[in-house]
Design a protein around this motif. Structure first.
Motif, PDB file in Angstrom:
ATOM      1  N   UNK A  46      30.578  16.408 -23.078  1.00 28.88           N
ATOM      2  CA  UNK A  46      29.526  16.151 -24.061  1.00 28.88           C
ATOM      3  C   UNK A  46      29.595  14.686 -24.458  1.00 28.88           C
ATOM      4  N   UNK A  47      28.470  13.992 -24.354  1.00 28.34           N
ATOM      5  CA  UNK A  47      28.370  12.594 -24.765  1.00 28.34           C
ATOM      6  C   UNK A  47      27.684  12.542 -26.122  1.00 28.34           C
ATOM      7  N   UNK A  67      35.603  21.455 -24.716  1.00 32.26           N
ATOM      8  CA  UNK A  67      34.718  20.639 -23.887  1.00 32.26           C
ATOM      9  C   UNK A  67      35.163  19.185 -24.012  1.00 32.26           C
ATOM     10  N   UNK A  68      35.282  18.478 -22.884  1.00 33.86           N
ATOM     11  CA  UNK A  68      35.612  17.059 -22.919  1.00 33.86           C
ATOM     12  C   UNK A  68      34.547  16.299 -23.705  1.00 33.86           C
ATOM     13  N   UNK A  69      34.976  15.317 -24.487  1.00 36.06           N
ATOM     14  CA  UNK A  69      34.048  14.586 -25.347  1.00 36.06           C
ATOM     15  C   UNK A  69      34.145  13.078 -25.131  1.00 36.06           C
ATOM     16  N   UNK A  70      32.984  12.473 -24.925  1.00 31.55           N
ATOM     17  CA  UNK A  70      32.847  11.018 -24.986  1.00 31.55           C
ATOM     18  C   UNK A  70      32.090  10.741 -26.276  1.00 31.55           C
ATOM     19  N   UNK A  91      45.788  19.238 -28.612  1.00 37.32           N
ATOM     20  CA  UNK A  91      46.105  20.664 -28.773  1.00 37.32           C
ATOM     21  C   UNK A  91      45.332  21.528 -27.783  1.00 37.32           C
ATOM     22  N   UNK A  92      44.052  21.203 -27.561  1.00 33.86           N
ATOM     23  CA  UNK A  92      43.204  22.010 -26.685  1.00 33.86           C
ATOM     24  C   UNK A  92      43.165  21.500 -25.247  1.00 33.86           C
ATOM     25  N   UNK A  93      43.989  20.493 -24.958  1.00 34.09           N
ATOM     26  CA  UNK A  93      44.120  19.953 -23.586  1.00 34.09           C
ATOM     27  C   UNK A  93      42.775  19.523 -22.994  1.00 34.09           C
ATOM     28  N   UNK A  94      41.996  18.806 -23.808  1.00 38.29           N
ATOM     29  CA  UNK A  94      40.728  18.260 -23.317  1.00 38.29           C
ATOM     30  C   UNK A  94      40.694  16.758 -23.586  1.00 38.29           C
ATOM     31  N   UNK A  95      39.872  16.058 -22.824  1.00 40.06           N
ATOM     32  CA  UNK A  95      39.758  14.617 -22.977  1.00 40.06           C
ATOM     33  C   UNK A  95      38.846  14.259 -24.143  1.00 40.06           C
TER      34      UNK A  95
END
Length: 243
Positions: A46-47, A67-70, A91-95
């Motif tokens: 998600x951008x 969800x990975x976040x930019x 904690x949630x192992x996302x970028x």
């Protein structure tokens, strides 16, 4: 790579133009849409390019959903909130990546042992806090190695409609930040020009999607900037209350 773009303003449109060249934009929405109703089962990133005051709640929602976040800078308007988001991503192992586009220009900074000038001009009606979050933020992370938060002195020199000016002293070095509301766009750090004809947005997005970045360093930059802005605003409000 499937992406969701949240925010369709001036910068959101620039992101969309470049993101569409290297990934699939599954959905593009503005900040007024109820983002919690969007199905996330096929979204990789998600951008977020919404107004600054919405970054925290938007980033938190998608990080919670793994969800990975930019996120456009600033990550949050308060250091405490920014720190919370970084911890949540781990904690949630996302970028969680925060825009640091000036780093991609790879300019050779020349920092003086005594006095340094950071000058910017841009046509806008930003108040003091908006200037810090929207413009000087980039200068802060570029100067991160040269500014120690432990030996810091802040002096607000001017806050007029046309000019914001403040001085930071750290480790016997002085950094004078000046922002002018002129139509001519300029950006200098000790006479090094940071205005470039080349757009580095695509370069940054490509590195992010391919995970070719130092995530810890990116987080350190974001947290450093948020904490420094908190400190400057504290000094600014103290000065205001004195009058």
């Amino acid at each position: 790579m499937n992406c969701l773009l949240l925010g369709n303003g001036k910068w959101g449109k620039k992101l969309a133009k470049n993101l569409g060249k290297v990934a699939i934009i599954k959905k593009k929405i503005n900040s007024s849409v109820d983002y919690k109703k969007i199905k996330l089962n096929n979204i990789d990133w998600t951008f977020i390019s919404t107004p600054n005051n919405l970054h925290y709640q938007h980033a938190k929602y998608f990080l919670k959903n793994k969800i990975n976040v930019f996120c456009e800078k600033p990550l949050a308007l308060k250091y405490k909130e920014a720190k919370e988001l970084v911890k949540l991503s781990i904690k949630n192992s996302v970028n969680l990546y925060i825009d640091d586009i000036e780093s991609y220009k790879k300019k050779n900074l020349r920092i003086s042992k005594k006095k340094n000038l950071i000058f910017r001009s841009k046509s806008s009606n930003y108040n003091f806090q908006e200037v810090l979050n929207s413009l000087f933020y980039h200068d802060f992370y570029l100067l991160k190695k040269n500014i120690s938060l432990k030996s810091l002195k802040i002096n607000i020199l001017e806050d007029s409609k046309l000019k914001k000016k403040f001085l930071i002293s750290s480790n016997k070095k002085e950094f004078l930040f000046e922002y002018n509301c002129h139509k001519t766009k300029k950006h200098f750090i000790n006479k090094i020009n940071y205005i470039s004809k080349k757009s580095y947005i695509k370069t940054m997005i490509t590195c992010v999607l391919n995970e070719k970045f130092d995530l810890k360093e990116n987080h350190k930059k974001a947290l450093f900037c948020c904490l420094l802005i908190d400190m400057i605003l504290k000094k600014y409000k103290k000065n205001k209350n004195a009058y």
